[in-house]
Scaffold this motif. Structure first.
Motif, mmCIF file in Angstrom:
data_model
loop_
_atom_site.group_PDB
_atom_site.id
_atom_site.type_symbol
_atom_site.label_atom_id
_atom_site.label_comp_id
_atom_site.label_asym_id
_atom_site.label_seq_id
_atom_site.Cartn_x
_atom_site.Cartn_y
_atom_site.Cartn_z
ATOM 1 N N ALA A 111 0.815 -1.221 0.000
ATOM 2 C CA ALA A 111 0.000 0.000 0.000
ATOM 3 C C ALA A 111 0.846 1.267 0.000
ATOM 4 N N ASP A 112 2.150 1.138 0.314
ATOM 5 C CA ASP A 112 3.020 2.315 0.350
ATOM 6 C C ASP A 112 3.586 2.679 -1.026
ATOM 7 N N GLU A 113 3.477 1.776 -1.985
ATOM 8 C CA GLU A 113 4.011 2.047 -3.327
ATOM 9 C C GLU A 113 3.144 3.087 -4.027
ATOM 10 N N GLU A 114 3.784 3.953 -4.802
ATOM 11 C CA GLU A 114 3.038 4.981 -5.538
ATOM 12 C C GLU A 114 2.098 4.375 -6.580
ATOM 13 N N VAL A 115 2.499 3.208 -7.120
ATOM 14 C CA VAL A 115 1.647 2.527 -8.103
ATOM 15 C C VAL A 115 0.941 1.378 -7.395
#
Ligand SMILES: *[C@@H]1O[C@H](CO)[C@@H](O)[C@H](O)[C@H]1NC(C)=O
Length: 237
Positions: A111-115
């Motif tokens: 959930a922390d990834e930009e994508v």
């Protein structure tokens, strides 16, 4: 609707606490009668995943437990959880359950990834015009963003900041999908929320009226509104 909101709110208040401990739901996890069993590659243990029927119909608390089992698998390419997310996103308790787990789970998290992870993207794509999904996705930005300054405890405030960031990433993705297919419903909601966050207190517009009442119910003051306005501008840009 009111009861659902309160549940989301109380879970965000204790976020990072309820969901860190899947041991809080031992009865759910041990009691699963699942058709889908496979071994996660990170562990020797076999994980029993919920069935699509369970994901489509069980209660909110069960939905939180289910999602907390498979959210950690989201970034593993050999395991496809898109169907499971899609089943959850087909009803309001499932949407709330999935996102409580996804948005408040421990870092590091997909959930922390930009994508957003591919399975989540596919599931959102299939449910993108659902008004429950649109409305709850907006609330998942508003509520943790509001809590950043309402919490007096620094750790809780930090948790809300993390949840808010993750909520914005999901909302951005959903908004882009809707725009692409020519559906302006989510954009309209975001614009209405921005107006209210910027101080509108009286309106003839039904959407604006709805969010005025929502803001007043949660008691957002100037600081909260300022942060919510920033979050809305960020996700609409
Ligand atoms: C909250 O976040 C800030 C900035 O990232 C960090 O410096 C601080 O140690 C965190 N506080 C707690 C209690 O986790």
């Amino acid at each position: 609707m009111r009861i659902s909101l309160i549940l989301v709110a109380s879970l965000s208040l204790v976020n990072g606490f309820v969901l860190q401990s899947s041991s809080l739901y031992p009865q759910t996890i041990n009691g699963l009668s699942s058709k889908t069993r496979f071994a996660a590659s990170t562990s020797e243990e076999e994980i029993a995943l919920p069935t699509l029927d369970q994901l489509k119909s069980d209660s909110f608390i069960d939905q939180v437990g289910y999602a907390s089992q498979y959210v950690p698998l989201l970034s593993q390419e050999d395991i496809d959880v898109a169907d499971m997310i899609e089943a959850q996103l087909s009803h309001s308790d499932g949407i709330r359950g999935f996102f409580v787990s996804y948005l408040t789970g421990d870092s590091p998290s997909p959930a922390d990834e930009e994508v957003i992870p591919a399975p989540l993207k596919a599931a959102l794509e299939s449910q993108k015009s659902s008004s429950d999904l649109i409305s709850l996705t907006c609330m998942n930005v508003i509520m943790p963003t509001g809590m950043i300054t309402m919490h007096t405890d620094e750790e809780l405030s930090n948790n809300s900041k993390m949840t808010s960031k993750r909520g914005i990433i999901v909302a951005k993705a959903l908004l882009a999908m809707n725009k692409e297919s020519g559906n302006v419903e989510m954009l309209k909601q975001c614009q209405a929320i921005l107006k209210v966050a910027k101080g509108e207190v009286d309106s003839e517009d039904e959407d604006v009226k709805y969010w005025i009442e929502f803001f007043s119910k949660w008691g957002y003051g100037d600081k909260e509104k300022e942060n919510i306005a920033k979050a809305m501008e960020d996700l609409m840009q």
